[in-house]
Every structure is written in C-alpha cells, then in structure tokens.
Design an enzyme around this catalytic site. Structure first.
Site, mmCIF file in Angstrom:
data_model
loop_
_atom_site.group_PDB
_atom_site.id
_atom_site.type_symbol
_atom_site.label_atom_id
_atom_site.label_comp_id
_atom_site.label_asym_id
_atom_site.label_seq_id
_atom_site.Cartn_x
_atom_site.Cartn_y
_atom_site.Cartn_z
ATOM 1 N N GLU A 149 5.728 -2.089 -6.002
ATOM 2 C CA GLU A 149 5.975 -3.499 -5.737
ATOM 3 C C GLU A 149 6.124 -4.251 -7.058
ATOM 4 O OE1 GLU A 149 4.043 -7.228 -3.176
ATOM 5 O OE2 GLU A 149 3.034 -5.285 -3.253
ATOM 6 N N ASN B 29 7.834 -6.939 6.028
ATOM 7 C CA ASN B 29 6.583 -6.352 5.555
ATOM 8 C C ASN B 29 5.432 -7.237 6.000
ATOM 9 O OD1 ASN B 29 4.609 -5.014 3.506
ATOM 10 N ND2 ASN B 29 4.587 -7.176 2.969
ATOM 11 N N GLU B 30 4.400 -6.626 6.559
ATOM 12 C CA GLU B 30 3.207 -7.366 6.991
ATOM 13 C C GLU B 30 3.599 -8.681 7.663
ATOM 14 O OE1 GLU B 30 0.260 -7.667 3.899
ATOM 15 O OE2 GLU B 30 -0.081 -5.504 3.878
ATOM 16 N N TYR C 156 -6.456 -0.411 3.887
ATOM 17 C CA TYR C 156 -7.134 -0.328 2.596
ATOM 18 C C TYR C 156 -8.632 -0.168 2.827
ATOM 19 C CZ TYR C 156 -2.848 -1.906 0.308
ATOM 20 O OH TYR C 156 -1.564 -2.000 -0.166
ATOM 21 N N GLU D 125 1.230 1.725 3.171
ATOM 22 C CA GLU D 125 0.266 1.199 2.205
ATOM 23 C C GLU D 125 -1.101 1.765 2.545
ATOM 24 O OE1 GLU D 125 0.231 -2.974 1.244
ATOM 25 O OE2 GLU D 125 2.386 -3.209 1.639
ATOM 26 N N GLN E 87 -0.857 1.779 -5.399
ATOM 27 C CA GLN E 87 0.557 1.812 -5.717
ATOM 28 C C GLN E 87 0.814 2.833 -6.818
ATOM 29 O OE1 GLN E 87 2.705 -1.850 -6.127
ATOM 30 N NE2 GLN E 87 1.459 -2.918 -4.605
#
Length: 554
Positions: free
Chosen positions: A60, A217-218, A290, A353, A403
């Site tokens: 990103e 995204n999201e 996460y 992710e 990432q």
C-alpha cells in the site's frame, strides 16, 4: 511445565556438540527419549491443491512501503532496477512471490489511477490518504504522493519479481467508468484504443493482462462506509461496466472485517436479488483479520488493546498466537455462509490483509507510519497462519500478508541503502515448498500446555502445521508455540515411505530475537539432514520453533 533451566540440564537440544546459548539458535534433532507427540500424514486424504497465491503480498502507498521501500529512483545510489530496489526484487524471486496487491488498503479508495501514468515529471502531487496520521519525521513523499510509482512502475515491479499484479479499484470516490478505463489501459491490445496508445507511449506496447481486480477495499469502513446492501449494489454496477473483459478478469468483492458474519450474509443476499447468476461475477470475497488485542479481554479499544512489538512477556507471546488462531474459525465460518448462497462454492475467500498489529514505537526508521520490527514471535505467527491457509486449499484462493516492506508484518525493512530480511521473510522461505502442492490431511497429536494469563491458567496447543506433496517431494511445516517445552514427534507417513529428509528451522533462546540493519542474520533458518529409519522420522522440535521438513519419498 518444564522450566528452561531444567530443560537445558537434560541436554535434549543440540547436534554434533552444539551448545545452547543466548546467541545461538536451538537445534532440532532425533533423540533417544520416548516421543511425546505424533504427526500422521494421510496420503489417501488429499485436501486440494494449495494455490501459490496463498503466499501473496500487499504493498500500500502507506508510510515507507513505496517510497524508500520499493522505489528508490533511477538515480539513487541504492542498487536498483529501473528505480526499484534490487535486493527486494532478488529475494522476492527466491521465495517465488506469486501476487502483489496495490495500491491499498485505504489508500486505494482515495487514489485516481490517472495521476500515476504519463511522464513522471508531469504527474500531479496529491495529499496521501494517510497524511493526517503521519508524523513530522515522515518524508514528504509519505504525506504528499509524488506519483513516481503508478500503474506502469508497479506492474513492471511485478514482472521483475515474477508475480501477478492485483489492483484495488477506487469505489468510494471514482465512478465505475474510471474503473473500466483503468482495466482498458492495462489490458486492451496494442493499437486498439486511445488508452492502449497511452500505455505504449510510456514504453509498454503489449497489454499488462492484469487478471485480479478488487472492487473497492474495506467498503464497510474507509472504502465508503457502506452497508453490505449498499455495497452489493455498487459491486453489481461496477462489474456491469466490464462486459468486454469479464471473462478474463477475476473480481474480488470487499468482504468482512474479521467475524462480521452479517456483512457476508447480507452482501450475498443483496447480490443474488437479481438472480444467482450474479455470483458468477465474483471470483473471491476479501476477508481481513489483524491480531491486535493483547489485553486479555480487558478492552476492545483499538489503541488501548494493542501490545508492543519488542517488549512483551510469554503471556503476550501466547495471546498474539491465540488472536491469530482465530483465522481458522473465520475461514470456516465465512465459508459456511458463502455456501448458503453459492451451493457449488465457486466464490472463494481472499484473505488479502492479515498479520499482527502493534502500538507505535518500534520503527526501524523514525517516521515510517505503522512500521514495526518483526521478531521470532511474528515468525511463528506467520507460519501458523500459512499452515491454516494450507489446511483449507478448497476455500482460500489467495492471501496477502500485510505488508510487504516497512509496514506491519513486513518481510523486509529498508532505509536508503540498508536492507534486511525479517523473520517473517524467512518464514516465507521455509514455506515456499508448499506452493502448488497437494495438501494432505495431517493429524498432529501433542500434549497441550498451560500458561499464566494474569493469574489464571490458560491452555494452548502443543504442535500444529500442514503438509503437501508434489511428485515425490513432501513438505511438512510445523510450529511449536511453547517458549519452554520441546516436542519429540514421531512422523508417520500413511501410504508412503521416506527415502531421505532435511529440516530447516528457526528458533532462539530469546523469544524477542529479531534482525536489524546491523545484525541482518541474527535470526535466520538453519538446515541439516535427518535420519530416516524404516521409512519414518523422529524429530525433536525445540521451544519457540517454526520448521519445514523436505522429505523425498521412496
């Protein structure tokens, strides 16, 4: 629980006289004591082919990922290929990096791809989505995007690495026509369209043939703050703009945040309101998870719940692994919901992710937003997560570690001419043999162990891993999460026999061990051959260990 001092007195580690010290890795070996664990590989119970894309990456435009991480510039004294960091490219080739996601993340839904094409000196400078979160120590290129890296440079980077590009389109702030035009710029044949001519003028006459496209995204958060029903309408509309290219594209829908079961169910219910055929437009559904909350249940506050990347005790070690272990339930839970609408399970999960997320403070380079230094703990976390993906090859089409460089669970850290492979990058080396292999059901039987969870006893599993076979080559990866107990495991191959074997592993007496620019190989894999007795193996996995066995079958 055997304490470390008692453990060392028993002399169960080491080979050829290797002694344990705080500066040397632990060493697995066959041993004479009775096995306390068992690994049974069932060759007659295949699970499916492990997509190489499960070993994907994420880059990103955030902090130091692009600028000083991937891109150093053609005139830089840092060794580079067309402005792209050479050491990074070389190691990514080594691990056979299959796919890279770009340009976000939340940055994607503020990005206009048209800013990143054409002559570099004429590209506009824009305020980065993350500018308000950047510190005054950050480089100007982190706050104000110079657009030195655009579609051409990113796709070129992918080609140099040998990876497929995965582009995330802006649904929040650009119209569907802009998405269509980006696809046309990338994929229309030479000389056919004005956008193909623009690509050729930049030195890329042949189409990029970008297959993987994220439609936003999201979208439940930074990607538009949609409800699942609202986003489903947007997805249908954006997908409808692509009939010319539809058969050549794999569209990935913005999926749930962790265990948001309602997002998955309500999105799919709205998509199929126009008929089940709408599902044919969806290649995969993104899932983000996460591991961040190390508070032992004390808080759900995003900031207060985080731990430190370098300063942690054994309870923090286990809590992070426990948070990461949730991934398996997320995969099976969302897969079950997908099956309620997609009975043939054409739509797969794309975990684009994943990784740990700590509080700020451990940055290798001051000013690099969300940079954290991965340790041995993160190596085991990453191995454990990849094992989960390997055990579900029928469900997961792609995954992207968050990432790639200078951010979160990075494989690499870089600053100017300094470059280091983190323990996470080393795990991707250890696990590369699984790519494209046929996953086999494997039973791990090992004693559980207890640890103190703020005055209360908590239990954790003893050994877990995954297995795959390709031709006569068997790959077994194993994680021993205990910081103080080894596991002596008998490995039984049901339906095959081992001819020879080697083991590569990482472990250390210091659970905080990590690599730095000054000590690049403080924590790196070691390899040695294993003895094969009557076609089977007995291996001792030291504490805090992630290992890969490469077995040649008879």
């Amino acid at each position: 629980m055997m304490q470390r001092r008692e453990f060392l007195k028993k002399g169960t580690l080491g080979a050829a006289g290797l002694m344990l010290s705080s500066k040397r890795p632990r060493n697995p070996r066959p041993a004479s004591r009775t096995a306390d664990s068992r690994i049974e590989v069932l060759f007659d119970e295949p699970l499916g082919t492990i997509s190489p894309n499960i070993y994907g990456h994420f880059a990103e435009n955030l902090g130091g990922v692009l600028y000083d991480g991937i891109w150093v510039g053609e005139k830089s004294r840092v060794p580079n290929i067309d402005g792209l960091r050479r050491e990074l490219i070389e190691h990514m080739r080594k691990i056979k990096a299959p796919v890279i996601r770009y340009p976000g993340g939340c940055f994607a839904d503020s990005y206009d791809w048209r800013d990143g094409i054409g002559p570099a000196e004429k590209r506009p400078r824009r305020t980065n989505f993350w500018a308000s979160a950047e510190s005054q120590k950050a480089a100007p290129s982190h706050r104000y995007d110079p657009n030195a890296v655009g579609t051409n440079e990113f796709v070129h980077f992918c080609k140099l690495v040998g990876a497929e590009p995965y582009l995330a389109a802006n649904v929040r702030s650009l119209p569907a026509s802009a998405f269509y035009q980006w696809v046309e710029y990338c994929n229309s044949p030479a000389g056919t369209t004005t956008l193909a001519d623009a690509r050729a003028a930049a030195g890329y006459a042949e189409p990029f043939r970008v297959k993987y496209w994220g439609v936003g995204n999201e979208s439940w958060g930074c990607g538009g703050d949609f409800t699942p029903q609202e986003y489903a309408v947007e997805f249908r509309r954006y997908a409808a703009w692509l009939p010319r290219y539809a058969d050549d594209l794999s569209l990935i829908a913005s999926g749930p945040n962790s265990n948001d079961w309602n997002w998955t169910r309500d999105f799919l219910a709205e998509v199929v309101r126009k008929g089940p055929g709408q599902l044919r437009r969806i290649y995969g559904m993104a899932l983000h998870h996460y591991a961040w909350n190390l508070s032992r249940g004390k808080t759900q506050d995003w900031d207060a719940g985080k731990g430190d990347a370098l300063k942690f005790d054994s309870a923090d070690w286990y809590e992070l692994l426990r948070e990461g272990e949730r991934m398996e339930g997320l995969v099976t839970g969302h897969w079950q919901i997908l099956g309620e609408f997609d009975h043939d399970h054409r739509v797969k999960l794309v975990v684009d992710e994943w990784g740990p997320w700590y509080r700020p403070g451990s940055e290798a380079t001051p000013g690099n937003l969300l940079e954290q230094i991965p340790t041995l703990r993160d190596a085991l976390f990453s191995g454990m997560t990849l094992d989960i993906f390997n055990r579900h090859p029928d469900k997961i089409a792609m995954a992207n570690c968050a990432q790639l460089i200078n951010c979160l669970n990075s494989l690499y850290l870089a600053q100017e001419d300094k470059f280091v492979i983190t323990p996470v990058g080393r795990v991707f080396e250890l696990y590369a043999g699984h790519q494209g292999g046929n996953a086999l059901r494997t039973i791990f039987s090992a004693p559980t162990f207890d640890y103190d969870r703020d005055g209360r006893s908590a239990t954790f599993w003893g050994l877990r891993g995954s297995t795959s076979v390709r031709d006569k080559n068997l790959t077994i990866t194993v994680v021993n999460p205990s910081v103080s107990e080894s596991r002596l495991a008998e490995i039984a191959l049901r339906g095959a026999s081992a001819k020879n074997a080697v083991i590569s592993w990482m472990s250390d007496t210091d659970i905080h061990a990590h690599n730095t620019f000054e000590h690049r190989d403080a924590l790196s894999p070691r390899t040695r051959p294993l003895s094969v007795n009557f076609g089977s193996l007995v291996v001792e996995f030291p504490p805090a260990c992630v290992a890969a066995l490469s077995v040649q079958l008879a």
